[in-house]
Design a protein around this motif. Structure first.
Motif, PDB file in Angstrom:
ATOM      1  N   TYR A  35      47.576  34.151  46.091  1.00 34.26           N
ATOM      2  CA  TYR A  35      47.611  35.167  47.156  1.00 34.26           C
ATOM      3  C   TYR A  35      49.033  35.665  47.379  1.00 34.26           C
ATOM      4  O   TYR A  35      49.278  36.875  47.420  1.00 34.26           O
ATOM      5  CB  TYR A  35      47.030  34.626  48.464  1.00 34.26           C
ATOM      6  CG  TYR A  35      47.471  35.448  49.649  1.00 34.26           C
ATOM      7  CD1 TYR A  35      46.977  36.730  49.838  1.00 34.26           C
ATOM      8  CD2 TYR A  35      48.436  34.977  50.530  1.00 34.26           C
ATOM      9  CE1 TYR A  35      47.415  37.519  50.897  1.00 34.26           C
ATOM     10  CE2 TYR A  35      48.870  35.762  51.588  1.00 34.26           C
ATOM     11  CZ  TYR A  35      48.367  37.024  51.764  1.00 34.26           C
ATOM     12  OH  TYR A  35      48.805  37.805  52.801  1.00 34.26           O
ATOM     13  N   LEU A  36      49.987  34.752  47.526  1.00 32.44           N
ATOM     14  CA  LEU A  36      51.380  35.147  47.781  1.00 32.44           C
ATOM     15  C   LEU A  36      51.925  35.995  46.639  1.00 32.44           C
ATOM     16  O   LEU A  36      52.654  36.954  46.871  1.00 32.44           O
ATOM     17  CB  LEU A  36      52.251  33.912  48.000  1.00 32.44           C
ATOM     18  CG  LEU A  36      51.996  33.150  49.290  1.00 32.44           C
ATOM     19  CD1 LEU A  36      52.811  31.856  49.323  1.00 32.44           C
ATOM     20  CD2 LEU A  36      52.304  34.011  50.508  1.00 32.44           C
ATOM     21  N   HIS A  37      51.544  35.638  45.419  1.00 31.30           N
ATOM     22  CA  HIS A  37      51.989  36.409  44.260  1.00 31.30           C
ATOM     23  C   HIS A  37      51.424  37.835  44.279  1.00 31.30           C
ATOM     24  O   HIS A  37      52.090  38.783  43.867  1.00 31.30           O
ATOM     25  CB  HIS A  37      51.568  35.695  42.968  1.00 31.30           C
ATOM     26  CG  HIS A  37      51.886  36.450  41.735  1.00 31.30           C
ATOM     27  ND1 HIS A  37      53.155  36.533  41.227  1.00 31.30           N
ATOM     28  CD2 HIS A  37      51.097  37.183  40.909  1.00 31.30           C
ATOM     29  CE1 HIS A  37      53.139  37.280  40.135  1.00 31.30           C
ATOM     30  NE2 HIS A  37      51.903  37.689  39.926  1.00 31.30           N
ATOM     31  N   PHE A  46      43.936  43.866  38.892  1.00 30.99           N
ATOM     32  CA  PHE A  46      44.222  42.546  38.351  1.00 30.99           C
ATOM     33  C   PHE A  46      45.658  42.156  38.658  1.00 30.99           C
ATOM     34  O   PHE A  46      46.531  43.005  38.795  1.00 30.99           O
ATOM     35  CB  PHE A  46      43.992  42.520  36.833  1.00 30.99           C
ATOM     36  CG  PHE A  46      42.565  42.814  36.459  1.00 30.99           C
ATOM     37  CD1 PHE A  46      41.596  41.828  36.547  1.00 30.99           C
ATOM     38  CD2 PHE A  46      42.194  44.080  36.045  1.00 30.99           C
ATOM     39  CE1 PHE A  46      40.278  42.096  36.221  1.00 30.99           C
ATOM     40  CE2 PHE A  46      40.871  44.357  35.715  1.00 30.99           C
ATOM     41  CZ  PHE A  46      39.907  43.362  35.804  1.00 30.99           C
ATOM     42  N   HIS A  47      45.864  40.850  38.725  1.00 38.81           N
ATOM     43  CA  HIS A  47      47.201  40.299  38.969  1.00 38.81           C
ATOM     44  C   HIS A  47      47.529  39.376  37.805  1.00 38.81           C
ATOM     45  O   HIS A  47      46.652  38.686  37.285  1.00 38.81           O
ATOM     46  CB  HIS A  47      47.220  39.540  40.300  1.00 38.81           C
ATOM     47  CG  HIS A  47      46.735  40.400  41.423  1.00 38.81           C
ATOM     48  ND1 HIS A  47      47.515  41.374  42.005  1.00 38.81           N
ATOM     49  CD2 HIS A  47      45.535  40.457  42.032  1.00 38.81           C
ATOM     50  CE1 HIS A  47      46.815  41.981  42.947  1.00 38.81           C
ATOM     51  NE2 HIS A  47      45.602  41.448  42.978  1.00 38.81           N
ATOM     52  N   GLU A 111      41.648  38.328  39.706  1.00 37.85           N
ATOM     53  CA  GLU A 111      41.369  39.376  40.677  1.00 37.85           C
ATOM     54  C   GLU A 111      40.732  38.741  41.906  1.00 37.85           C
ATOM     55  O   GLU A 111      40.098  37.693  41.824  1.00 37.85           O
ATOM     56  CB  GLU A 111      40.436  40.431  40.093  1.00 37.85           C
ATOM     57  CG  GLU A 111      39.051  39.904  39.778  1.00 37.85           C
ATOM     58  CD  GLU A 111      38.126  40.961  39.213  1.00 37.85           C
ATOM     59  OE1 GLU A 111      38.177  42.119  39.663  1.00 37.85           O
ATOM     60  OE2 GLU A 111      37.335  40.606  38.311  1.00 37.85           O
ATOM     61  N   PHE A 112      40.958  39.391  43.028  1.00 36.16           N
ATOM     62  CA  PHE A 112      40.282  39.008  44.259  1.00 36.16           C
ATOM     63  C   PHE A 112      39.104  39.948  44.452  1.00 36.16           C
ATOM     64  O   PHE A 112      39.124  41.088  43.986  1.00 36.16           O
ATOM     65  CB  PHE A 112      41.229  39.127  45.463  1.00 36.16           C
ATOM     66  CG  PHE A 112      42.318  38.099  45.466  1.00 36.16           C
ATOM     67  CD1 PHE A 112      42.037  36.775  45.757  1.00 36.16           C
ATOM     68  CD2 PHE A 112      43.622  38.453  45.182  1.00 36.16           C
ATOM     69  CE1 PHE A 112      43.039  35.819  45.762  1.00 36.16           C
ATOM     70  CE2 PHE A 112      44.633  37.506  45.186  1.00 36.16           C
ATOM     71  CZ  PHE A 112      44.346  36.179  45.475  1.00 36.16           C
ATOM     72  N   THR A 113      38.088  39.480  45.156  1.00 34.37           N
ATOM     73  CA  THR A 113      36.973  40.368  45.462  1.00 34.37           C
ATOM     74  C   THR A 113      37.463  41.451  46.423  1.00 34.37           C
ATOM     75  O   THR A 113      38.494  41.292  47.093  1.00 34.37           O
ATOM     76  CB  THR A 113      35.812  39.597  46.127  1.00 34.37           C
ATOM     77  OG1 THR A 113      36.248  39.115  47.394  1.00 34.37           O
ATOM     78  CG2 THR A 113      35.316  38.463  45.247  1.00 34.37           C
ATOM     79  N   GLU A 114      36.753  42.536  46.482  1.00 33.53           N
ATOM     80  CA  GLU A 114      37.142  43.633  47.380  1.00 33.53           C
ATOM     81  C   GLU A 114      37.156  43.151  48.832  1.00 33.53           C
ATOM     82  O   GLU A 114      37.997  43.547  49.616  1.00 33.53           O
ATOM     83  CB  GLU A 114      36.214  44.831  47.200  1.00 33.53           C
ATOM     84  CG  GLU A 114      36.724  46.088  47.854  1.00 33.53           C
ATOM     85  CD  GLU A 114      38.123  46.506  47.392  1.00 33.53           C
ATOM     86  OE1 GLU A 114      38.908  46.984  48.251  1.00 33.53           O
ATOM     87  OE2 GLU A 114      38.457  46.371  46.200  1.00 33.53           O
TER      88      GLU A 114
END
Length: 133
Positions: A35-37, A46-47, A111-114
């Motif tokens: 999350y912090l990243h 995407f991260h 990825e995080f969900t929307e």
């Protein structure tokens, strides 16, 4: 002038996140770090994280343990209640912790969900936790 009564405490809407799955300390640390990243680029689909960075921050060298933790985060659901100014529950939401994760070469793509992105955008400040190792 406004109708604000300075003698009464000011209440702000807030939320409580809880997980419906038991999470290990490794999973909790990984999720917070991810999350912090990503927090300054939540609009990205995407991260990207270097595998070595996550391994170093988590102080784990066992790649299979990390994979198992990432898989568990993908399966784990979190839920949160948002409270209104009157302290009553305004809404309830559930989502998986992360939408997907891939380890490709030495890079973690996730990825995080929307719904998680909405939660992060609407509530950018989280309590600081000191998770034991």
């Amino acid at each position: 002038m406004n109708d604000l009564d300075l003698d009464k405490p000011i209440k702000e809407p807030h939320f409580i996140i809880r997980s419906s799955s038991a999470m290990t300390t490794l999973q909790q640390k990984a999720w917070v770090f991810m999350y912090l990243h990503a927090k300054n680029s939540l609009d990205d689909d995407f991260h990207y994280l270097q595998l070595a960075d996550l391994v170093n921050i988590l102080e784990t060298a066992y790649r299979e343990e990390l994979k198992a933790s990432l898989e568990a985060m993908n399966k784990a659901t979190v839920q949160w209640d948002t409270f209104g100014l009157d302290g009553e529950v305004k809404s309830w939401t559930t989502s998986s912790m992360i939408g997907s994760v891939v380890i490709e070469d030495n890079t973690i793509v996730y990825e995080f969900t929307e719904r998680m992105k909405i939660l992060f955008r609407e509530n950018p400040t989280f309590a600081q936790l000191d998770l034991p190792s």
